[in-house]
Design a protein around this motif. Structure first.
Motif, mmCIF file in Angstrom:
data_model
loop_
_atom_site.group_PDB
_atom_site.id
_atom_site.type_symbol
_atom_site.label_atom_id
_atom_site.label_comp_id
_atom_site.label_asym_id
_atom_site.label_seq_id
_atom_site.Cartn_x
_atom_site.Cartn_y
_atom_site.Cartn_z
ATOM 1 N N PHE A 148 2.160 11.063 9.703
ATOM 2 C CA PHE A 148 3.076 9.950 9.899
ATOM 3 C C PHE A 148 3.618 9.474 8.560
ATOM 4 O O PHE A 148 2.878 9.345 7.597
ATOM 5 C CB PHE A 148 2.382 8.755 10.557
ATOM 6 C CG PHE A 148 1.890 9.047 11.942
ATOM 7 C CD1 PHE A 148 2.781 9.210 12.990
ATOM 8 C CD2 PHE A 148 0.540 9.159 12.189
ATOM 9 C CE1 PHE A 148 2.324 9.490 14.265
ATOM 10 C CE2 PHE A 148 0.068 9.434 13.461
ATOM 11 C CZ PHE A 148 0.969 9.600 14.509
ATOM 12 N N LYS A 149 4.916 9.212 8.542
ATOM 13 C CA LYS A 149 5.539 8.565 7.388
ATOM 14 C C LYS A 149 5.883 7.152 7.835
ATOM 15 O O LYS A 149 6.517 6.967 8.870
ATOM 16 C CB LYS A 149 6.792 9.314 6.952
ATOM 17 C CG LYS A 149 7.446 8.689 5.746
ATOM 18 C CD LYS A 149 8.278 9.703 5.003
ATOM 19 C CE LYS A 149 9.004 9.098 3.832
ATOM 20 N NZ LYS A 149 8.161 8.568 2.799
ATOM 21 N N LEU A 150 5.426 6.180 7.079
ATOM 22 C CA LEU A 150 5.647 4.794 7.454
ATOM 23 C C LEU A 150 7.078 4.356 7.153
ATOM 24 O O LEU A 150 7.694 4.831 6.193
ATOM 25 C CB LEU A 150 4.675 3.887 6.707
ATOM 26 C CG LEU A 150 3.192 4.191 6.934
ATOM 27 C CD1 LEU A 150 2.332 3.240 6.122
ATOM 28 C CD2 LEU A 150 2.841 4.107 8.406
ATOM 29 N N GLN A 181 4.866 2.277 -9.978
ATOM 30 C CA GLN A 181 6.103 2.098 -9.223
ATOM 31 C C GLN A 181 6.615 3.380 -8.574
ATOM 32 O O GLN A 181 7.032 3.357 -7.416
ATOM 33 C CB GLN A 181 7.196 1.492 -10.087
ATOM 34 C CG GLN A 181 8.459 1.222 -9.266
ATOM 35 C CD GLN A 181 9.591 0.658 -10.076
ATOM 36 O OE1 GLN A 181 9.626 0.752 -11.290
ATOM 37 N NE2 GLN A 181 10.544 0.063 -9.391
ATOM 38 N N ILE A 182 6.598 4.490 -9.282
ATOM 39 C CA ILE A 182 7.117 5.734 -8.700
ATOM 40 C C ILE A 182 6.319 6.130 -7.447
ATOM 41 O O ILE A 182 6.871 6.733 -6.528
ATOM 42 C CB ILE A 182 7.142 6.878 -9.743
ATOM 43 C CG1 ILE A 182 8.043 8.001 -9.262
ATOM 44 C CG2 ILE A 182 5.737 7.373 -10.062
ATOM 45 C CD1 ILE A 182 8.398 9.006 -10.334
ATOM 46 N N CYS A 183 5.061 5.736 -7.406
ATOM 47 C CA CYS A 183 4.220 6.059 -6.251
ATOM 48 C C CYS A 183 4.498 5.111 -5.087
ATOM 49 O O CYS A 183 4.875 5.548 -3.999
ATOM 50 C CB CYS A 183 2.750 6.032 -6.639
ATOM 51 S SG CYS A 183 2.320 7.346 -7.802
ATOM 52 N N TYR A 184 4.329 3.807 -5.289
ATOM 53 C CA TYR A 184 4.508 2.889 -4.161
ATOM 54 C C TYR A 184 5.962 2.829 -3.696
ATOM 55 O O TYR A 184 6.236 2.623 -2.522
ATOM 56 C CB TYR A 184 3.920 1.503 -4.408
ATOM 57 C CG TYR A 184 4.603 0.639 -5.439
ATOM 58 C CD1 TYR A 184 5.811 0.010 -5.176
ATOM 59 C CD2 TYR A 184 3.998 0.409 -6.668
ATOM 60 C CE1 TYR A 184 6.412 -0.806 -6.115
ATOM 61 C CE2 TYR A 184 4.597 -0.414 -7.610
ATOM 62 C CZ TYR A 184 5.809 -1.011 -7.332
ATOM 63 O OH TYR A 184 6.400 -1.815 -8.269
ATOM 64 N N ALA A 185 6.923 3.066 -4.589
ATOM 65 C CA ALA A 185 8.334 3.046 -4.197
ATOM 66 C C ALA A 185 8.720 4.249 -3.340
ATOM 67 O O ALA A 185 9.728 4.209 -2.636
ATOM 68 C CB ALA A 185 9.221 2.982 -5.435
ATOM 69 N N SER A 186 7.917 5.302 -3.384
ATOM 70 C CA SER A 186 8.230 6.504 -2.594
ATOM 71 C C SER A 186 7.853 6.344 -1.122
ATOM 72 O O SER A 186 8.237 7.156 -0.287
ATOM 73 C CB SER A 186 7.514 7.721 -3.183
ATOM 74 O OG SER A 186 6.111 7.646 -2.977
ATOM 75 N N GLY A 187 7.104 5.302 -0.807
ATOM 76 C CA GLY A 187 6.665 5.095 0.570
ATOM 77 C C GLY A 187 5.301 5.715 0.800
ATOM 78 O O GLY A 187 4.742 6.382 -0.075
ATOM 79 N N PHE A 188 4.770 5.478 1.988
ATOM 80 C CA PHE A 188 3.425 5.930 2.308
ATOM 81 C C PHE A 188 3.403 6.793 3.557
ATOM 82 O O PHE A 188 4.253 6.658 4.435
ATOM 83 C CB PHE A 188 2.495 4.729 2.506
ATOM 84 C CG PHE A 188 2.389 3.861 1.288
ATOM 85 C CD1 PHE A 188 1.714 4.305 0.163
ATOM 86 C CD2 PHE A 188 2.980 2.613 1.255
ATOM 87 C CE1 PHE A 188 1.622 3.512 -0.967
ATOM 88 C CE2 PHE A 188 2.888 1.808 0.138
ATOM 89 C CZ PHE A 188 2.207 2.257 -0.985
ATOM 90 N N GLU A 189 2.412 7.659 3.586
ATOM 91 C CA GLU A 189 2.174 8.540 4.723
ATOM 92 C C GLU A 189 0.714 8.430 5.114
ATOM 93 O O GLU A 189 -0.122 8.008 4.315
ATOM 94 C CB GLU A 189 2.463 9.996 4.348
ATOM 95 C CG GLU A 189 3.873 10.213 3.865
ATOM 96 C CD GLU A 189 4.153 11.664 3.507
ATOM 97 O OE1 GLU A 189 3.453 12.578 3.999
ATOM 98 O OE2 GLU A 189 5.093 11.878 2.720
#
Length: 107
Positions: free
Chosen positions: A91-93, A67-75
């Motif tokens: 790019f930050k999605l 959760q801490i990873c996917y909740a931080s968003g993706f680049e």
């Protein structure tokens, strides 16, 4: 598109940028990295591995199950520039992009 159970390697995804017109698509090819791991500089699931020099070592599990990873968003990380071994955070999605990546990676 099928992913390895161990690694999410390379994706080509459309990204909507703040500097382009609404509705304009931009395609980029690179590694998808969660912002948490990119910011900490080390992969959560492999603490001895530098996140920006070895993104291919990042596991799919870390991206979509922690959760801490996917909740931080993706680049999106692009290949290193000439003379460097550090992948570029280009790019930050946005929320829609993050949701699409999660859905695609979990298929």
């Amino acid at each position: 598109m099928r992913f390895s159970h161990r690694h999410l390697l390379l994706l080509t995804i459309p990204v909507l940028l703040f500097t382009v017109s609404v509705g304009e698509d931009v395609c980029v090819e690179g590694f998808v990295m969660d912002t948490f791991c990119a910011d900490r500089g080390r992969l959560l699931d492999s603490p001895g591995t530098d996140a920006l020099t070895m993104p291919e070592q990042h596991s799919l599990h870390c991206l979509v199950d922690v959760q801490i990873c996917y909740a931080s968003g993706f680049e999106v990380l692009e290949s290193p520039r000439s003379g460097s071994n550090v992948y570029c955070r280009v790019f930050k999605l946005d929320r829609t992009g993050n949701e699409k990546i999660l859905k695609l990676a979990r298929e």
